[in-house]
Design a protein around this motif. Structure first.
Motif, PDB file in Angstrom:
ATOM      1  N   SER A  84       0.844  -1.190   0.000  1.00 30.43           N
ATOM      2  CA  SER A  84       0.000   0.000   0.000  1.00 30.43           C
ATOM      3  C   SER A  84       0.880   1.240   0.000  1.00 30.43           C
ATOM      4  CB  SER A  84      -0.862  -0.016   1.273  1.00 30.43           C
ATOM      5  OG  SER A  84      -1.488   1.222   1.478  1.00 30.43           O
ATOM      6  N   GLU A  85       0.237   2.371  -0.266  1.00 34.53           N
ATOM      7  CA  GLU A  85       0.948   3.636  -0.109  1.00 34.53           C
ATOM      8  C   GLU A  85       0.980   4.014   1.377  1.00 34.53           C
ATOM      9  OE1 GLU A  85       0.110   7.778  -2.198  1.00 34.53           O
ATOM     10  OE2 GLU A  85       0.289   6.165  -3.654  1.00 34.53           O
ATOM     11  N   THR A 109     -10.788   0.687   0.785  1.00 33.04           N
ATOM     12  CA  THR A 109     -10.600   1.048  -0.619  1.00 33.04           C
ATOM     13  C   THR A 109     -11.768   0.459  -1.402  1.00 33.04           C
ATOM     14  OG1 THR A 109      -9.017   1.082  -2.459  1.00 33.04           O
ATOM     15  CG2 THR A 109      -9.184  -0.973  -1.245  1.00 33.04           C
ATOM     16  N   CYS A 148      -8.725  -2.823   4.173  1.00 33.71           N
ATOM     17  CA  CYS A 148      -7.342  -2.957   3.683  1.00 33.71           C
ATOM     18  C   CYS A 148      -6.408  -3.628   4.691  1.00 33.71           C
ATOM     19  CB  CYS A 148      -6.769  -1.585   3.352  1.00 33.71           C
ATOM     20  SG  CYS A 148      -7.551  -0.818   1.942  1.00 33.71           S
ATOM     21  N   THR A 210      -9.139   5.320   0.849  1.00 35.77           N
ATOM     22  CA  THR A 210      -7.962   5.841   0.145  1.00 35.77           C
ATOM     23  C   THR A 210      -8.109   5.609  -1.360  1.00 35.77           C
ATOM     24  OG1 THR A 210      -5.579   5.656  -0.173  1.00 35.77           O
ATOM     25  CG2 THR A 210      -6.685   3.667   0.557  1.00 35.77           C
ATOM     26  N   TRP A 214      -3.460  -0.201  -3.420  1.00 31.83           N
ATOM     27  CA  TRP A 214      -3.475  -1.193  -2.338  1.00 31.83           C
ATOM     28  C   TRP A 214      -3.666  -2.562  -2.974  1.00 31.83           C
ATOM     29  CZ3 TRP A 214      -6.955  -4.975  -0.981  1.00 31.83           C
ATOM     30  CH2 TRP A 214      -6.703  -5.647   0.227  1.00 31.83           C
ATOM     31  N   LYS A 337      -8.965  -6.033  -8.216  1.00 29.42           N
ATOM     32  CA  LYS A 337      -7.894  -6.446  -7.307  1.00 29.42           C
ATOM     33  C   LYS A 337      -7.305  -7.751  -7.836  1.00 29.42           C
ATOM     34  CE  LYS A 337      -8.774  -3.123  -4.360  1.00 29.42           C
ATOM     35  NZ  LYS A 337      -8.872  -2.057  -5.352  1.00 29.42           N
TER      36      LYS A 337
END
Length: 389
Positions: A84-85, A109, A148, A210, A214, A337
């Motif tokens: 993830s960021e 997310t 997440c 977010t 992710w 995803k």
């Protein structure tokens, strides 16, 4: 994988300590990694080993005294198997603005409808972002906002986990009295099913959504996708880590990370999405794409490595081709995803990236396709769609 979590934590102002909690026996590699990370990020990092797999809530409850020593105002909990960021400062600001001071925040997310059912699903109040309803891996569609596995808690969370622990203990005693079956531990507590489901709708739990990247990393194949996301992020955060084509250096296409100790022939072509570890040797005319080459590996002249993880100290012979099949999310769906594929499908190995364990030797002029090679193997021919034990 953990390096990215630690780097994100170290950037948070007033972060005091990082604890790694797991069921794994600590080994030399992990200890060395933690020492190096401590020196690099100037922050205390410790590993706490559970005596049994206690679940996502049981582990932190078991070590609550360690977590609360030093009197923290709040703490982050992050699952290790995600990339993830890590918008941790944003989550802190969000918490200050939502709910009471002791509210808890889940990072969420957006997923597509079909895939959302493989995750924890969150129904929110769209005005306040409060979590109204939480269901872990529902059997029908609930919400496209997914959990997440990154949380911001205050010490009050332990009261809620403690209540579940006590209830589990009572249930176990009853269970033992009625049918003598008290084998499941009261300490094994799941944050998602046991805590979030109960807290939803009580004004305690909020979701910070977010838009940043992710992904979960449930299979080795998803490591290459995760690597791509991180290399892409480096454009913004660490452009100095990305290699560029220079005179007297290899040809670089797209995002490539090369460790300064790697020795690479000028006629090699690398990228996109390639990460090259310490002391790697790459010969003339080698082509590497969508791959991770771990430390000490040797890629001899004119070998070709595509969609592959090459393990430590492995050797790929001249003109050999080592190739896997990417397991990427649908590129046309912004909310797609990565699917965590099962290893086998219809009795056959699911085509996925090729993985070479450590100290594997691939001879010259062979093809290794969609295969997993366990450590310390000297291969003598081509293989496809196999696990080589």
């Amino acid at each position: 994988m953990l390096q990215h979590h630690i780097e994100a934590c170290a950037k948070v102002p007033n972060m005091k300590e990082i604890l790694l909690i797991g069921f794994y026996q600590p080994n030399e590699e992990l200890t060395r990694f933690m020492c190096t990370a401590q020196q690099e990020f100037k922050i205390s990092i410790r590993y706490l080993q559970e005596y049994a797999a206690l679940g996502t809530g049981g582990g932190i409850y078991h070590f609550r005294d360690q977590i609360l020593s030093g009197g923290p105002e709040a703490f982050f909990i992050m699952n290790a198997d995600v990339c993830s960021e890590f918008p941790l400062p944003e989550m802190l600001n969000f918490q200050k603005e939502h709910g009471e001071p002791s509210s808890f925040v889940i990072l969420g997310t957006t997923a597509n409808r079909k895939q959302s059912m493989n995750y924890g699903c969150i129904v929110e109040n769209q005005q306040t972002n409060e979590v109204l309803h939480y269901v872990e891996k529902p059997s029908t569609f609930v919400s496209d906002i997914i959990n997440c596995g990154i949380y911001l808690f205050t010490p009050e969370i332990f009261q809620h986990i403690g209540a579940v622990f006590q209830k589990n203990q009572q249930d176990m005693l009853l269970d033992e009295q009625t049918n003598g079956n008290g084998w499941h531990r009261a300490e094994a507590i799941r944050l998602e099913q046991d805590i979030f489901t109960a807290l939803a709708g009580l004004g305690k739990l909020y979701v910070y959504k977010t838009p940043a990247f992710w992904s979960q990393i449930k299979s080795a194949g998803s490591a290459i996708y995760a690597s791509r996301l991180y290399l892409n992020q480096y454009h913004k955060t660490h452009p100095e880590r990305l290699a560029t084509t220079e005179d007297g250096g290899p040809r670089i296409s797209g995002n490539v990370y090369i460790h300064p100790t790697a020795n690479i022939d000028t006629t090699a072509v690398l990228g996109p999405n390639v990460s090259i570890g310490t002391g790697v040797t790459i010969g003339a005319g080698v082509r590497v794409r969508e791959s991770i080459i771990l430390h000490g590996a040797t890629l001899q002249d004119h070998s070709c490595v595509l969609n592959c993880i090459v393990g430590w100290d492995s050797t790929i012979g001249k003109w050999a081709r080592v190739e896997g099949t990417p397991s990427d999310p649908n590129p046309n769906d912004p909310y797609a995803k990565i699917d965590s594929e099962t290893l086998f499908r219809d009795g056959k190995l699911t085509p996925s990236i090729t993985i070479l364990g450590c100290n594997v030797t691939i001879p010259s002029e062979v093809i290794i396709l969609n295969s997993i090679v366990l450590p310390h193997k000297d291969l003598n021919r081509s293989f496809k769609n196999q696990i080589i034990l």
